[in-house]
Design a protein around this motif. Structure first.
Motif, PDB file in Angstrom:
ATOM      1  N   ASP A   1       1.472  13.650   5.701  1.00 10.80           N
ATOM      2  CA  ASP A   1       0.913  12.734   4.699  1.00 10.80           C
ATOM      3  C   ASP A   1      -0.591  12.936   4.571  1.00 10.80           C
ATOM      4  OD1 ASP A   1       3.327  11.465   4.081  1.00 10.80           O
ATOM      5  OD2 ASP A   1       3.074   9.970   5.666  1.00 10.80           O
ATOM      6  N   ILE A   2      -1.258  13.051   5.704  1.00  6.55           N
ATOM      7  CA  ILE A   2      -2.715  13.200   5.705  1.00  6.55           C
ATOM      8  C   ILE A   2      -3.120  14.536   5.096  1.00  6.55           C
ATOM      9  CG2 ILE A   2      -4.758  13.421   7.175  1.00  6.55           C
ATOM     10  CD1 ILE A   2      -3.544  11.376   9.015  1.00  6.55           C
ATOM     11  N   ARG A   3      -2.355  15.584   5.396  1.00  7.49           N
ATOM     12  CA  ARG A   3      -2.674  16.892   4.829  1.00  7.49           C
ATOM     13  C   ARG A   3      -2.518  16.872   3.310  1.00  7.49           C
ATOM     14  NH1 ARG A   3       0.504  20.579   9.337  1.00  7.49           N
ATOM     15  NH2 ARG A   3      -1.209  20.730  10.854  1.00  7.49           N
ATOM     16  N   LYS A   4      -1.506  16.177   2.824  1.00  4.48           N
ATOM     17  CA  LYS A   4      -1.295  16.069   1.388  1.00  4.48           C
ATOM     18  C   LYS A   4      -2.424  15.269   0.740  1.00  4.48           C
ATOM     19  CE  LYS A   4       2.831  15.618  -1.494  1.00  4.48           C
ATOM     20  NZ  LYS A   4       4.238  15.118  -1.543  1.00  4.48           N
TER      21      LYS A   4
ATOM     22  N   GLN B   1      -3.203   2.120  -8.087  1.00  2.00           N
ATOM     23  CA  GLN B   1      -3.559   0.700  -7.968  1.00  2.00           C
ATOM     24  C   GLN B   1      -2.360  -0.154  -7.569  1.00  2.00           C
ATOM     25  OE1 GLN B   1      -6.454  -0.228  -7.669  1.00  2.00           O
ATOM     26  NE2 GLN B   1      -7.757  -0.102  -9.472  1.00  2.00           N
ATOM     27  N   GLY B   2      -1.172   0.365  -7.790  1.00  3.98           N
ATOM     28  CA  GLY B   2       0.046  -0.353  -7.421  1.00  3.98           C
ATOM     29  C   GLY B   2       1.220   0.606  -7.465  1.00  3.98           C
ATOM     30  N   PRO B   3       2.421   0.144  -7.104  1.00  4.83           N
ATOM     31  CA  PRO B   3       3.616   1.001  -7.123  1.00  4.83           C
ATOM     32  C   PRO B   3       3.864   1.614  -8.497  1.00  4.83           C
ATOM     33  CG  PRO B   3       4.052  -1.039  -5.944  1.00  4.83           C
ATOM     34  CD  PRO B   3       2.710  -1.206  -6.587  1.00  4.83           C
ATOM     35  N   GLY B   4       4.105   2.922  -8.524  1.00 10.59           N
ATOM     36  CA  GLY B   4       4.376   3.614  -9.775  1.00 10.59           C
ATOM     37  C   GLY B   4       3.156   3.998 -10.572  1.00 10.59           C
TER      38      GLY B   4
ATOM     39  N   SER C   1      -2.179   8.250  -9.204  1.00 13.63           N
ATOM     40  CA  SER C   1      -3.166   8.333  -8.127  1.00 13.63           C
ATOM     41  C   SER C   1      -4.576   8.263  -8.697  1.00 13.63           C
ATOM     42  CB  SER C   1      -2.999   9.648  -7.358  1.00 13.63           C
ATOM     43  OG  SER C   1      -1.774   9.671  -6.673  1.00 13.63           O
ATOM     44  N   HIS C   2      -5.467   7.605  -7.955  1.00 15.17           N
ATOM     45  CA  HIS C   2      -6.814   7.332  -8.450  1.00 15.17           C
ATOM     46  C   HIS C   2      -7.771   7.359  -7.265  1.00 15.17           C
ATOM     47  CE1 HIS C   2     -10.176   4.845  -9.926  1.00 15.17           C
ATOM     48  NE2 HIS C   2      -9.771   5.164 -11.139  1.00 15.17           N
ATOM     49  N   GLY C   3      -8.954   7.902  -7.470  1.00 18.26           N
ATOM     50  CA  GLY C   3      -9.915   8.031  -6.380  1.00 18.26           C
ATOM     51  C   GLY C   3     -10.331   6.704  -5.781  1.00 18.26           C
ATOM     52  N   GLY C   4     -10.547   5.700  -6.634  1.00 16.47           N
ATOM     53  CA  GLY C   4     -10.969   4.392  -6.140  1.00 16.47           C
ATOM     54  C   GLY C   4      -9.878   3.691  -5.368  1.00 16.47           C
ATOM     55  N   SER C   5      -8.641   3.710  -5.907  1.00 16.22           N
ATOM     56  CA  SER C   5      -7.555   3.032  -5.209  1.00 16.22           C
ATOM     57  C   SER C   5      -7.163   3.779  -3.942  1.00 16.22           C
ATOM     58  CB  SER C   5      -6.347   2.860  -6.137  1.00 16.22           C
ATOM     59  OG  SER C   5      -5.994   4.071  -6.752  1.00 16.22           O
ATOM     60  N   THR C   6      -7.341   5.092  -3.917  1.00 17.55           N
ATOM     61  CA  THR C   6      -7.085   5.860  -2.692  1.00 17.55           C
ATOM     62  C   THR C   6      -8.056   5.447  -1.592  1.00 17.55           C
ATOM     63  OG1 THR C   6      -6.142   7.744  -3.882  1.00 17.55           O
ATOM     64  CG2 THR C   6      -7.076   8.189  -1.703  1.00 17.55           C
ATOM     65  N   TYR C   7      -9.327   5.300  -1.943  1.00 20.72           N
ATOM     66  CA  TYR C   7     -10.311   4.808  -0.982  1.00 20.72           C
ATOM     67  C   TYR C   7      -9.937   3.417  -0.468  1.00 20.72           C
ATOM     68  CZ  TYR C   7     -14.439   2.275   0.575  1.00 20.72           C
ATOM     69  OH  TYR C   7     -15.299   1.466   1.280  1.00 20.72           O
ATOM     70  N   CYS C   8      -9.562   2.528  -1.374  1.00 10.43           N
ATOM     71  CA  CYS C   8      -9.204   1.165  -0.981  1.00 10.43           C
ATOM     72  C   CYS C   8      -7.988   1.160  -0.066  1.00 10.43           C
ATOM     73  CB  CYS C   8      -8.933   0.307  -2.219  1.00 10.43           C
ATOM     74  SG  CYS C   8     -10.408  -0.082  -3.183  1.00 10.43           S
ATOM     75  N   ALA C   9      -7.018   2.023  -0.352  1.00 15.71           N
ATOM     76  CA  ALA C   9      -5.806   2.085   0.460  1.00 15.71           C
ATOM     77  C   ALA C   9      -6.107   2.588   1.869  1.00 15.71           C
ATOM     78  CB  ALA C   9      -4.774   2.991  -0.217  1.00 15.71           C
ATOM     79  N   ILE C  10      -6.854   3.677   1.972  1.00 12.07           N
ATOM     80  CA  ILE C  10      -7.181   4.240   3.286  1.00 12.07           C
ATOM     81  C   ILE C  10      -7.986   3.243   4.102  1.00 12.07           C
ATOM     82  CG2 ILE C  10      -8.470   6.051   4.490  1.00 12.07           C
ATOM     83  CD1 ILE C  10      -7.864   7.879   2.085  1.00 12.07           C
TER      84      ILE C  10
ATOM     85  N   ILE D   1       0.837  -1.200   0.000  1.00 11.42           N
ATOM     86  CA  ILE D   1       0.000   0.000   0.000  1.00 11.42           C
ATOM     87  C   ILE D   1       0.872   1.250   0.000  1.00 11.42           C
ATOM     88  CG2 ILE D   1      -1.657   1.356   1.338  1.00 11.42           C
ATOM     89  CD1 ILE D   1      -2.825  -1.338   2.319  1.00 11.42           C
ATOM     90  N   MET D   2       1.869   1.277   0.875  1.00 12.14           N
ATOM     91  CA  MET D   2       2.694   2.472   0.990  1.00 12.14           C
ATOM     92  C   MET D   2       3.585   2.679  -0.241  1.00 12.14           C
ATOM     93  SD  MET D   2       1.447   3.724   3.591  1.00 12.14           S
ATOM     94  CE  MET D   2       2.504   5.182   3.587  1.00 12.14           C
ATOM     95  N   LYS D   3       4.000   1.593  -0.882  1.00 16.81           N
ATOM     96  CA  LYS D   3       4.762   1.729  -2.127  1.00 16.81           C
ATOM     97  C   LYS D   3       3.887   2.273  -3.256  1.00 16.81           C
ATOM     98  CE  LYS D   3       8.388  -1.753  -1.482  1.00 16.81           C
ATOM     99  NZ  LYS D   3       8.950  -3.047  -1.978  1.00 16.81           N
ATOM    100  N   SER D   4       2.571   2.186  -3.091  1.00 20.56           N
ATOM    101  CA  SER D   4       1.634   2.659  -4.103  1.00 20.56           C
ATOM    102  C   SER D   4       1.240   4.115  -3.888  1.00 20.56           C
ATOM    103  CB  SER D   4       0.372   1.776  -4.107  1.00 20.56           C
ATOM    104  OG  SER D   4       0.712   0.425  -4.326  1.00 20.56           O
ATOM    105  N   LYS D   5       1.790   4.739  -2.849  1.00 21.17           N
ATOM    106  CA  LYS D   5       1.509   6.159  -2.594  1.00 21.17           C
ATOM    107  C   LYS D   5       2.300   7.011  -3.569  1.00 21.17           C
ATOM    108  CE  LYS D   5       2.747   8.199   1.356  1.00 21.17           C
ATOM    109  NZ  LYS D   5       3.410   9.500   1.096  1.00 21.17           N
ATOM    110  N   SER D   6       1.616   7.918  -4.249  1.00 18.56           N
ATOM    111  CA  SER D   6       2.234   8.742  -5.266  1.00 18.56           C
ATOM    112  C   SER D   6       2.813  10.024  -4.661  1.00 18.56           C
ATOM    113  CB  SER D   6       1.208   9.082  -6.350  1.00 18.56           C
ATOM    114  OG  SER D   6       1.807   9.793  -7.407  1.00 18.56           O
ATOM    115  N   TYR D   7       3.521  10.766  -5.483  1.00 25.46           N
ATOM    116  CA  TYR D   7       4.148  12.024  -5.045  1.00 25.46           C
ATOM    117  C   TYR D   7       3.123  13.039  -4.552  1.00 25.46           C
ATOM    118  CZ  TYR D   7       2.459  14.156  -9.345  1.00 25.46           C
ATOM    119  OH  TYR D   7       1.646  14.624 -10.340  1.00 25.46           O
ATOM    120  N   ASP D   8       1.874  12.924  -5.055  1.00 23.61           N
ATOM    121  CA  ASP D   8       0.845  13.908  -4.702  1.00 23.61           C
ATOM    122  C   ASP D   8       0.093  13.544  -3.427  1.00 23.61           C
ATOM    123  OD1 ASP D   8      -0.680  11.774  -5.621  1.00 23.61           O
ATOM    124  OD2 ASP D   8      -1.240  12.750  -7.502  1.00 23.61           O
TER     125      ASP D   8
END
Length: 399
Positions: free
Chosen positions: A232-235, A200-203, A206-215, A188-195
């Motif tokens: 991180d949360i503020r970003k 959905q995976g590393p690299g 960022s996507h609204g659905g995968s962000t929901y799934c990750a959180i 999950i953390m490797k899938s976190k983007s610069y923004d």
């Protein structure tokens, strides 16, 4: 937006009721996913507080159909890694109730296992006929070396959606022994983007659905507080808020889409930031996508309604406390009523000596509607100072 749209509650009730009886021909391509369509319909009726439109015989028939989709271990346990729930009888195989043999090409699908269990909770079933061991073995077999999950043992894509499904299954069954939490969190953390949001995976973008799934997954794994810092949360908060135009869109420069009022709205709810976007604009966008003739919601205004967007549109509305809809538990994507039933089962299992391993229980009260700036501050501070407080917080194919 010009004018105000009317919420067509009765038409939406009829839309979901029809989805349980007959579907348009364009749904043929989703024949193997019937269980997920049933979930959207049943949970949609639950959000509308209209499950009583189904008679007791109707409910029992649906429950029996769901159990007929369960893949259970044979007498030798040779297929235990394929257990869980299949989505339909598309492969021509039904459950052998004698538990004597299995079909080589009969396998569960992790999303169907999640939605099957969720449907049973929504219908008030006690899950007594769920083969818990089989489901957990099926989940365990799907985790890959990088921490992600496949959808089915016979080979499939692996990404954030299926980590989420695995966490939901383990939450419902109150047993996380099937998941290597450290590996899952690492993915999950490797899938976190610069923004600050998640792909959905590393690299991946960022996507609204995968962000929901990750959180949601981090919360269910009881790792949200240790994995994400306050910056991180503020970003993440900034990324989610900037996804609103009128409704929400899943990626930058994309059109608003009904379903993201849930995926991103729920993400904001889960990080205590639900008050930071324009509720009225979101409401009017969602209502602009409803079909005033047959009911349901489409992807965009003037588009055909479908089960997924109809359900997520309702969820977007109920999180804002509108139209006397039943509140949802955002992380599990079911109503608070259904999740309370789940917790009552957990207490029953605990009394019977079943191990309790559910990090969500103590955060049930945070799964209601009204987020606040104060709530955002408390959650943000808690992430940094007292991560152990996160013993748990509540809440297809994602486009």
């Amino acid at each position: 937006m010009e004018g105000r749209c009317k919420f067509e509650k009765e038409r939406h009730i009829r839309f979901f009721t029809r989805n349980l009886q007959v579907l348009p021909s364009r749904y043929q391509v989703l024949d193997s996913n019937r269980l997920t369509i049933a979930f959207f319909a049943l949970s949609g009726l639950d959000v509308l507080n209209a499950l009583d439109r189904l008679t007791s015989p109707n409910k029992e028939e649906i429950i029996e159909w769901i159990y007929s989709l369960q893949v259970i271990p044979d007498r030798n346990g040779a297929n235990s890694q394929k257990c869980g729930f299949r989505g339909s009888f598309t492969n021509g195989v039904s459950t052998d109730k004698t538990n004597q043999s299995h079909h080589d090409f009969d396998s569960s699908h992790i999303a169907m296992t999640y939605t099957g269990l969720a449907c049973l909770l929504i219908l008030g079933d006690d899950l007594s006929r769920v083969d818990k061991y089989g489901c957990l073995q099926g989940v365990k077999a799907l985790q890959m070396k990088d921490g992600s999950f496949e959808s089915t043992l016979d080979g499939s894509e692996n990404d954030m959606r299926f980590i989420y499904c695995a966490c939901c299954v383990c939450t419902i069954l109150d047993d996380f022994s099937a998941i290597d939490r450290d590996l899952a969190v690492q993915y999950i953390m490797k899938s976190k983007s610069y923004d600050g949001a998640f792909g959905q995976g590393p690299g991946h973008e960022s996507h609204g659905g995968s962000t929901y799934c990750a959180i949601s997954s981090l919360l269910m794994l009881n790792r949200f507080g240790s994995a994400l810092s306050l910056p991180d949360i503020r970003k993440l908060q900034r990324w989610c808020v900037n996804a609103q135009n009128a409704g929400f869109h899943g990626r930058p420069h994309k059109d608003d889409d009904t379903c993201y009022s849930f995926w991103i709205g729920a993400s904001l709810k889960l990080i205590g930031s639900f008050d930071l976007f324009d509720w009225d604009e979101n409401e009017q966008f969602i209502l602009s996508t409803q079909d005033s003739v047959i009911g349901g919601f489409g992807k965009w205004p003037q588009s055909h309604p479908d089960a997924l967007h109809s359900y997520t549109g309702l969820c977007g509305l109920t999180m804002m406390g509108l139209y006397d809809l039943n509140p949802i538990t955002p992380a599990l994507n079911i109503t608070v009523k259904a999740s309370n039933h789940m917790f009552s089962l957990h207490r029953k299992w605990a009394e019977q000596g079943t191990k309790v391993d559910n990090p969500l229980t103590t955060m049930n009260s945070l799964g209601g509607h009204m987020g606040s700036t104060l709530g955002a501050f408390v959650l943000g501070a808690g992430v940094v100072v007292l991560p152990w407080l996160y013993s748990y917080f509540f809440p297809s194919k994602i486009k």
